[in-house]
Design an enzyme around this catalytic site. Structure first.
Site, PDB file in Angstrom:
ATOM      1  N   ASN A 109       1.025  -1.288  -0.085  1.00  0.00           N
ATOM      2  CA  ASN A 109      -0.145   0.204  -0.246  1.00  0.00           C
ATOM      3  C   ASN A 109       1.048   0.807  -0.010  1.00  0.00           C
ATOM      4  O   ASN A 109       2.283   1.725   0.901  1.00  0.00           O
ATOM      5  CB  ASN A 109      -0.803  -0.437   1.334  1.00  0.00           C
ATOM      6  CG  ASN A 109      -1.996   1.064   1.350  1.00  0.00           C
ATOM      7  OD1 ASN A 109      -1.648   2.527   1.498  1.00  0.00           O
ATOM      8  ND2 ASN A 109      -2.892   0.576   1.824  1.00  0.00           N
ATOM      9  N   CYS A 142      -6.749   8.480   3.073  1.00  0.00           N
ATOM     10  CA  CYS A 142      -6.129   8.696   4.035  1.00  0.00           C
ATOM     11  C   CYS A 142      -7.020  10.193   5.299  1.00  0.00           C
ATOM     12  O   CYS A 142      -6.527  11.370   4.285  1.00  0.00           O
ATOM     13  CB  CYS A 142      -4.843   8.721   4.367  1.00  0.00           C
ATOM     14  SG  CYS A 142      -4.695   8.728   6.304  1.00  0.00           S
ATOM     15  N   LYS A 177      -7.436   1.950  -3.547  1.00  0.00           N
ATOM     16  CA  LYS A 177      -8.456   2.123  -2.497  1.00  0.00           C
ATOM     17  C   LYS A 177      -9.374   3.551  -2.401  1.00  0.00           C
ATOM     18  O   LYS A 177      -8.699   4.773  -2.163  1.00  0.00           O
ATOM     19  CB  LYS A 177      -7.105   1.965  -1.256  1.00  0.00           C
ATOM     20  CG  LYS A 177      -7.936   2.177   0.225  1.00  0.00           C
ATOM     21  CD  LYS A 177      -7.338   1.600   1.081  1.00  0.00           C
ATOM     22  CE  LYS A 177      -7.924   1.008   2.192  1.00  0.00           C
ATOM     23  NZ  LYS A 177      -7.728   0.711   3.370  1.00  0.00           N
ATOM     24  N   GLY A 229     -14.239  -0.753  11.982  1.00  0.00           N
ATOM     25  CA  GLY A 229     -14.598  -1.177  13.007  1.00  0.00           C
ATOM     26  C   GLY A 229     -15.919  -1.625  12.190  1.00  0.00           C
ATOM     27  O   GLY A 229     -16.527  -1.336  11.501  1.00  0.00           O
ATOM     28  N   GLY A 255     -14.607  -2.910   5.396  1.00  0.00           N
ATOM     29  CA  GLY A 255     -14.943  -2.615   5.863  1.00  0.00           C
ATOM     30  C   GLY A 255     -16.449  -3.371   7.413  1.00  0.00           C
ATOM     31  O   GLY A 255     -17.364  -3.411   6.845  1.00  0.00           O
ATOM     32  N   THR A 278      -9.664  -3.568  11.496  1.00  0.00           N
ATOM     33  CA  THR A 278      -9.948  -3.679  12.778  1.00  0.00           C
ATOM     34  C   THR A 278     -10.029  -4.703  13.425  1.00  0.00           C
ATOM     35  O   THR A 278      -9.418  -4.613  14.640  1.00  0.00           O
ATOM     36  CB  THR A 278     -11.372  -2.098  13.582  1.00  0.00           C
ATOM     37  OG1 THR A 278     -10.513  -1.019  12.236  1.00  0.00           O
ATOM     38  CG2 THR A 278     -11.755  -1.536  14.782  1.00  0.00           C
TER      39      THR A 278
HETATM   40  C1  LIG Z   1      -5.090   1.789  12.946  1.00  0.00           C
HETATM   41  C2  LIG Z   1      -5.810   2.486  11.177  1.00  0.00           C
HETATM   42  C3  LIG Z   1      -4.071   2.723  11.052  1.00  0.00           C
HETATM   43  C4  LIG Z   1      -5.418   2.888   9.141  1.00  0.00           C
HETATM   44  N1  LIG Z   1      -3.624   2.953   8.337  1.00  0.00           N
HETATM   45  C5  LIG Z   1      -4.158   2.428   7.069  1.00  0.00           C
HETATM   46  C6  LIG Z   1      -2.842   3.029   6.296  1.00  0.00           C
HETATM   47  O1  LIG Z   1      -2.174   3.090   6.523  1.00  0.00           O
HETATM   48  N2  LIG Z   1      -3.847   3.140   4.880  1.00  0.00           N
HETATM   49  C7  LIG Z   1      -4.393   2.551   4.637  1.00  0.00           C
HETATM   50  O2  LIG Z   1      -4.742   2.486   3.362  1.00  0.00           O
HETATM   51  N3  LIG Z   1      -5.280   2.564   5.605  1.00  0.00           N
HETATM   52  C8  LIG Z   1      -5.524   2.604   6.854  1.00  0.00           C
HETATM   53  N4  LIG Z   1      -6.221   1.724   7.261  1.00  0.00           N
HETATM   54  C9  LIG Z   1      -7.628   2.114   7.207  1.00  0.00           C
HETATM   55  C10 LIG Z   1      -7.961   0.426   6.678  1.00  0.00           C
HETATM   56  O3  LIG Z   1      -7.038  -0.282   6.113  1.00  0.00           O
HETATM   57  C11 LIG Z   1      -9.232  -0.173   6.252  1.00  0.00           C
HETATM   58  O4  LIG Z   1      -9.421   0.370   5.683  1.00  0.00           O
HETATM   59  C12 LIG Z   1     -10.402   1.211   7.823  1.00  0.00           C
HETATM   60  O5  LIG Z   1     -10.095   0.487   8.957  1.00  0.00           O
HETATM   61  C13 LIG Z   1     -11.672  -0.261   7.397  1.00  0.00           C
HETATM   62  O6  LIG Z   1     -12.239  -1.543   7.251  1.00  0.00           O
HETATM   63  P1  LIG Z   1     -12.479  -2.355   9.047  1.00  0.00           P
HETATM   64  O7  LIG Z   1     -13.430  -1.521   9.567  1.00  0.00           O
HETATM   65  O8  LIG Z   1     -11.782  -3.552   9.254  1.00  0.00           O
HETATM   66  O9  LIG Z   1     -11.267  -2.071  10.034  1.00  0.00           O
HETATM   67  C14 LIG Z   1      -5.872   1.939   8.797  1.00  0.00           C
HETATM   68  C15 LIG Z   1      -6.604   1.974   9.941  1.00  0.00           C
HETATM   69  C16 LIG Z   1      -6.946   1.866  10.919  1.00  0.00           C
HETATM   70  C17 LIG Z   1      -8.357   1.645  12.073  1.00  0.00           C
END
Ligand SMILES: Cc1cc2nc3c(=O)[nH]c(=O)nc-3n(C[C@H](O)[C@H](O)[C@H](O)COP(=O)(O)O)c2cc1C
Length: 324
Positions: A109, A142, A177, A229, A255, A278
């Site tokens: 990424n 982001c 993304k 989350g 997500g 998450t």
């Molecule tokens: C602590 C944290 C750090 C993250 N860092 C990145 C990142 O560096 N690059 C990115 O593309 N997404 C990042 N994300 C987003 C996740 O990859 C994902 O798209 C988002 O959390 C939704 O999925 P989830 O609900 O399963 O966590 C981050 C998410 C969290 C919670």
């Protein structure tokens, strides 16, 4: 460790294909929630994952935002990490060689604040010739940095220009993304398709905020942050559904996925694969667990392959007649 006996695994075909790359299963781990794999490898067999999407990497190392960077919320969490990462030189010299030892596919990424930086980072990784690196996920979404990030992801012509520039530099998988923090993901999905992306992944986090009522101050150092989350799963599903109607590109759903039935909802809506984010903070082996559960769930439903589920959402005629 995976708990499924080998014979049961053989009865179900979990393999999927995205842009000509075959993945052993459709359960990936999401960027920023799995580091570079080394912590989680103590708790589970990371080779059992369909792919590992590494933490966003930029040209220079980034310390990220000041604390406080994480707040727990109802059924989710807010973060404002701010793309803290080791920088591409260390990523190539230390992190990719570690990940190359595992029998799983790696997707790097990339985050940056200009088209030129995105290109330089990709070229540097491309030149590493890591054998299990199958492609790139381009983070244009982001919400927690001032430069780059969302300023790209909320401007469809810019997404198209960036994707086209990166397409010229690699034949590996190019995944963009997308953010949910727009009124409609349709122009963004279509911009990626026009510019030659192999797939899109969505969603990144949803902009959110939390306030301490005693001090009357924002809980996050950046005031707002990204919500993730289980709380965001319905938003993610709706965005994947919209993107499915807008483009023929393969979609990777992200997500709020906590278990196999969550993952199955994304497959039915049209995702070819999913990423677990998450939930890795709750169980570092969440991805492997979801993969095992998916086998059981498919068998319970009398299905022998995950592919046969993809895009099978039935919208009843009366709903269609009403324009839904
Ligand atoms: C602590 C944290 C750090 C993250 N860092 C990145 C990142 O560096 N690059 C990115 O593309 N997404 C990042 N994300 C987003 C996740 O990859 C994902 O798209 C988002 O959390 C939704 O999925 P989830 O609900 O399963 O966590 C981050 C998410 C969290 C919670």
């Amino acid at each position: 460790m995976s708990t499924q006996p080998h014979s049961i695994k053989q009865e179900v075909n979990l393999s999927i294909e995205i842009g000509g790359v075959r993945f052993a299963n459709p359960i990936f781990v999401a960027s920023g929630t799995f580091g570079y794999g080394s912590e989680a490898s103590q708790f589970c067999d990371i080779s059992a994952l369909g792919a590992i999407v590494t933490k966003s990497v930029s040209w220079n190392p980034r310390p990220g935002n000041y604390p406080r960077r994480i707040v727990e919320t109802a059924s989710g969490m807010l973060n404002s990490i701010g793309l803290a990462n080791v920088g591409v030189a260390t990523f190539v010299d230390e992190k990719l060689p570690y990940l190359a030892e595992f029998d799983t596919k790696i997707i790097a990424n990339i985050a940056a604040s200009s088209i030129d930086e995105y290109c330089r980072v990709l070229e540097k990784i491309e030149n590493s010739a890591t054998h299990n690196l199958v492609g790139y996920e381009i983070n244009v979404s982001c919400p927690n940095v001032k430069d780059g990030g969302l300023s790209f992801g909320t401007n469809a012509p810019m997404v198209e220009e960036l994707t086209a520039a990166l397409r010229r530099l690699t034949k590996k998988l190019l995944i963009v993304k997308l953010t949910p923090n727009v009124t409609s993901v349709t122009p963004f999905a279509q911009a990626c398709e026009h510019a030659g992306a192999d797939a899109i992944s969505l969603i990144n986090t949803v902009v959110g905020m939390s306030v301490d009522i005693h001090t009357r101050t924002p809980r996050l150092s950046t005031v707002t942050g990204g919500l993730s989350g289980p709380a965001i799963k319905p938003i993610a599903l709706a965005k994947v559904y919209e993107a499915r109607k807008a483009t023929k590109l393969p979609i990777i759903g992200i997500g709020g996925i906590a278990n196999a039935s969550d993952a199955m909802e994304f497959f039915i809506v049209g995702a070819s694969a999913v990423q677990i984010g998450t939930m890795n903070f709750v169980h570092p082996d969440a991805g492997v667990r979801v993969c095992d559960e998916l086998i059981t769930l498919l068998l319970q439903q009398g299905q022998t392959s995950v592919k046969s589920l993809i895009g099978t959402l039935e919208v009843p005629e009366q709903m269609k007649a009403l324009g839904w």
